[in-house]
Design an enzyme around this catalytic site. Structure first.
Site, PDB file in Angstrom:
ATOM      1  N   HIS A 367      63.243 -71.529   9.941  1.00 25.71           N
ATOM      2  CA  HIS A 367      62.891 -71.182  11.240  1.00 25.71           C
ATOM      3  C   HIS A 367      62.118 -72.063  12.091  1.00 25.71           C
ATOM      4  CE1 HIS A 367      62.622 -67.072   8.999  1.00 25.71           C
ATOM      5  NE2 HIS A 367      64.056 -67.673   9.198  1.00 25.71           N
ATOM      6  N   ARG A 510      75.181 -63.240  20.306  1.00 25.21           N
ATOM      7  CA  ARG A 510      75.474 -63.101  19.127  1.00 25.21           C
ATOM      8  C   ARG A 510      74.610 -61.820  18.592  1.00 25.21           C
ATOM      9  NH1 ARG A 510      74.766 -67.307  14.099  1.00 25.21           N
ATOM     10  NH2 ARG A 510      72.494 -66.913  14.407  1.00 25.21           N
ATOM     11  N   CYS A 681      80.709 -73.413  16.662  1.00 26.00           N
ATOM     12  CA  CYS A 681      79.344 -73.334  16.983  1.00 26.00           C
ATOM     13  C   CYS A 681      78.263 -73.793  16.044  1.00 26.00           C
ATOM     14  CB  CYS A 681      78.942 -71.971  17.782  1.00 26.00           C
ATOM     15  SG  CYS A 681      79.057 -70.721  16.397  1.00 26.00           S
TER      16      CYS A 681
HETATM   17  C1  PEP Z   1      76.439 -71.060  11.548  1.00 30.04           C
HETATM   18  O1  PEP Z   1      76.427 -70.622  10.453  1.00 30.04           O
HETATM   19  O2  PEP Z   1      77.349 -72.289  11.672  1.00 30.04           O
HETATM   20  C2  PEP Z   1      75.869 -70.735  12.705  1.00 30.04           C
HETATM   21  C3  PEP Z   1      76.268 -71.261  13.825  1.00 30.04           C
HETATM   22  O3  PEP Z   1      75.060 -69.648  12.672  1.00 30.04           O
HETATM   23  P1  PEP Z   1      73.674 -69.882  12.079  1.00 30.04           P
HETATM   24  O4  PEP Z   1      73.346 -71.354  11.985  1.00 30.04           O
HETATM   25  O5  PEP Z   1      72.500 -69.289  13.260  1.00 30.04           O
HETATM   26  O6  PEP Z   1      73.703 -69.353  10.838  1.00 30.04           O
HETATM   27 MG    MG Z   2      75.658 -68.630  10.414  1.00 23.40          MG
END
Ligand code: PEP
Ligand code: MG
Length: 756
Positions: A367, A510, A681
């Site tokens: 985090h 999201r 993403c």
């Molecule tokens: C991923 O898992 O690629 C994503 C974009 O979500 P996070 O990094 O927040 O788990």
């Molecule tokens: Mg993820």
């Protein structure tokens, strides 16, 4: 054998007076050793200081030959003094000359002294020198005398740390404390920062070392200890830890330590000897850290580090150092150095003064690192020893590009970095000139470059980076930095702020992706899980706790009244989960329309592809949603069975390998067939080389950290996409042969002058 003339309190009082009087540093040292010798009824008292070249130099003595001062020297590990420095352990000997490590230095004339008590001069676990008393007679120094000498050593450590002795060094020979060191860690966030150290964990300063009144100080210590114990009991009794598990085990250990008689007794003794409660905690903590540095057993090290945490908590209790005090102590070019830190703690620091972050722990997806990235703070993690090597105010350079930290850098390193900063600034300037130019390949294909965000602090980046919109707004960050669940009003406020800042640009929110490694300390429902990444998280959790999802959906619908709302669901495993989520959304829409709220003009619902099982439901998936977004971080971890937070295996498999790229291509093709927009993403989108690979297999929209938009756009504008697509087709069709795609992509970029 004579008895000690006066207790350590008297001695500390005298030292305080000596330190306050204006005098030359050498005279001050001479008087200090004299004072110690007298007080401890020793014939000799000597102080050795560790130099940058690992030599211990005699800096002051009472009793040995005064001509030996600054002449007598021992290497680290050599003789009794060198052994004490190397091991950071006290030596108490009634006949020193019989000890196997004894080394005779003729210039000192110490052969007539038999008994020997030497203690390391420690600061934050780091050895700065050695303090010794000696007597002619063969006596064994008592435990309280050892304790007293260690306390005095701590005062001397403060003196060294405040730079008082630097004036006594000969030209070209530095103290170990001011030695430049380069430490290697892992790059967690790009960028280069030059500035000065701010230690996140409190460290006391010389002005509050000595107590005026031991009884009162003891009361302060007891009060702080009691509230510390209470807060631990409180944490333990909370429902979310009221079962077996790692979290509980750590707290149990804390409780045990907080009640540990040995620890408490040592704290009390230090206070009784005249230190303030803060100084007592630091003294005991420093001894502990020194031992920790020499410990190889990982279990014991872990336990010691629990003690360390506990001591920090206690120090904070005593010093009352809250966020308000930070504004006063943080310089304009602060580089935070910490063992580890909570995401919310980072946000307590004024962003405009932060130039960098150095962590001894941390992983790229923890985090604190996500928040540091959101704030654009250059970050290096896994830098062992960073805390004990640093002093508040030391010059420091953080190189988030190469994962390096340079403490007290020498002039040539500083000059090289000043050049690097200028170079990066020129590059940034280039990116700024690209900001308003379209992201279009050399052969005219438009590419959508979106940015990832999650906090209000990210929003100015939308305009600054020139991103086409927000492709991933991680709503859970608001939950992670809060102390309780954010209320619906607070959620709505943030979402409205995001949409206002975005104007005409699209934003994809999201729904909260908590669980797994994204723990909310105040969330009572979670249980300890063997494999949290595979556990009760994201959409699984919100479907089971629909109240949470409903609240968030309501906040989003209200905030997006009169404009478009794009929503996506994390960690979808089965298409049916989308149907269930849609039912909840529809219900909220009906509810709001019944009360005549202004609703969004359109609502688009998407799913993230992060769980491999979706790959065998692609057709149905593409029909069930308005768009999909590939979460390549999670997808890669599940496809390759490689924990994304585990630094040991982080580099083992390359996402730019044949299997993963084939799979990503399969997704984008399924999207094309169904006319469902596909974006990606994960972190893969943010590096020019991997972004190039994504475009080469068919992606036309990608979302990344704002700082990556410039470098990726610079790549896009030089890219002959048609040729790359052909080349990648060949690479991925290459059955059997091991193709080094990364190397081939680099070669392609060189051939076509594409900046990577
Ligand atoms: C991923 O898992 O690629 C994503 C974009 O979500 P996070 O990094 O927040 O788990
Ligand atoms: Mg993820």
């Amino acid at each position: 054998m004579r008895e000690t003339a006066a207790g350590p309190r008297v001695l500390l009082k005298r030292l305080r007076e000596l330190m306050a009087e204006p005098m030359e540093p050498q005279e001050r040292l001479d008087r200090i050793v004299r004072e110690i010798a007298q007080n401890m009824v020793a014939e000799v008292c000597s102080l050795y200081i560790l130099r940058a070249d690992s030599v211990l130099e005699l800096y002051a003595t009472e009793g040995l030959n005064p001509k030996a001062v600054h002449m007598a020297q021992l290497r680290l590990g050599q003789g009794l003094v060198g052994t004490i420095a190397a091991s950071a352990r006290t030596l108490n000997l009634s006949d020193a000359q019989k000890h196997p490590a004894f080394a005779y230095l003729p210039e000192t004339g110490e052969e007539v002294y038999h008994s020997f008590l030497g203690v390391p001069v420690l600061r934050a676990g780091r050895t700065l020198g050695v303090l010794v008393v000696q007597n002619r007679t063969q006596r064994h120094y008592r435990e309280d005398e050892e304790e007293a000498l260690e306390t005095v050593a701590m005062v001397i450590a403060e003196m060294i740390a405040t730079g008082d002795l630097a004036r006594l060094t000969r030209p070209g020979i530095e103290l170990d404390l001011s030695r430049s060191v380069s430490l290697k860690g892992l790059s967690f966030n790009d960028g280069v920062g030059l500035g000065h150290v701010v230690l996140h964990e409190p460290r006391i300063v010389v002005t509050n070392l000595f107590n005026e009144d031991s009884d009162r100080e003891m009361e302060r210590l007891e009060t702080a200890l009691s509230s510390l114990r209470l807060s631990i009991d409180d944490m333990l009794s909370r429902r979310d830890v009221a079962f077996e598990g790692e979290h509980r085990a750590v707290l149990e250990a804390y409780r045990m330590f907080a009640n540990d008689r040995g620890w408490v007794r040592r704290l009390e003794e230090a206070v009784r000897n005249g230190l303030t409660a803060e100084a007592a905690v630091e003294k005991v903590q420093s001894d502990m850290r020194a031992r920790m540095l020499h410990m190889t057993d990982p279990y014991l090290r872990e336990r010691m580090s629990d003690f360390d945490d506990l001591a920090n908590r206690l120090l904070r209790q005593l010093m009352g150092r809250g966020p308000d005090a930070l504004a006063e102590i943080v310089p304009k070019d602060a580089i935070l150095v910490a063992r580890s830190m909570g995401a919310a703690e980072l946000l307590d620091y004024p962003r405009e003064r932060l130039r960098g972050l150095v962590l001894e722990d941390g992983t790229p997806t923890s985090h604190i690192v996500i928040v540091a990235r959101a704030l654009g703070v250059p970050t290096v993690g896994q830098v062992k020893g960073a805390v004990s090597m640093s002093e508040n105010g030391d010059a420091i350079i953080v190189d988030g590009e190469d994962g390096q930290v340079h403490l007290r850098p020498q002039a040539d390193i500083e000059a090289a970095y000043a050049e690097k900063v200028r170079f990066r600034a020129r590059r940034q300037q280039l990116y700024r000139t690209l900001r308003d130019k379209p992201a279009q390949t050399r052969d005219g294909v438009p590419i959508e470059l979106l940015m990832n965000a999650g906090l209000a602090v990210d929003l100015p980046q939308l305009a600054q980076s020139g991103a086409d919109g927000i492709g991933l707004f991680r709503t859970e960050l608001q939950f992670m930095v809060a102390f309780t669940f954010p209320r619906v009003e607070a959620q709505e406020r943030l979402y409205r702020e995001v949409l206002d800042a975005a104007g005409d640009k699209p934003v994809t929110f999201r729904t909260i992706d908590i669980g797994g490694d994204k723990v909310l300390p105040y969330f009572k429902g979670a249980q300890h899980e063997e494999n949290p990444a595979l556990g009760w998280r994201a959409i699984r959790l919100t479907l089971d706790r629909p109240g949470l999802l409903r609240t968030q959906i309501r906040a989003l619908l209200k905030a997006a009244g009169g404009r478009e709302l794009k929503l996506m669901l994390p960690m979808v495993t089965e298409v049916d989960e989308i149907r269930q989520a849609r039912a909840i959304i529809d219900r909220e829409v009906r509810h709001l329309s019944r009360f005549a709220y202004l609703l969004p003009t359109s609502l688009k619902l998407g799913a993230m592809i992060e769980v491999p099982s979706l790959l065998w439901q692609l057709e149905e998936l593409m029909k069930a949603v308005d768009f999909v977004s590939v979460g390549s971080n999670d997808l890669f971890q599940f496809v390759t069975a490689t924990d994304r937070g585990n630094t040991r295996i982080a580099e083992r498999f390359d996402p730019l390998g044949v299997p993963f790229l084939r799979l990503l291509r399969q997704i984008v093709r399924a999207g094309q067939a169904a006319h469902t927009p596909v974006t990606l993403c994960g972190e893969l989108a943010g590096r020019p080389i991997s972004a190039m690979a994504l475009l080469g297999i068919g992606y036309r929209s990608i979302s990344m950290a704002p700082a990556s938009i410039g470098p990726v756009k610079a790549m896009v504008r030089e890219l002959p996409l048609g040729r790359l697509a052909e080349r990648m087709e060949e690479m991925l069709a290459n059955h059997g042969a091991r193709t080094d795609i990364r190397a081939e992509l680099s070669a392609f970029a060189r051939e076509h002058d594409i900046p990577l």
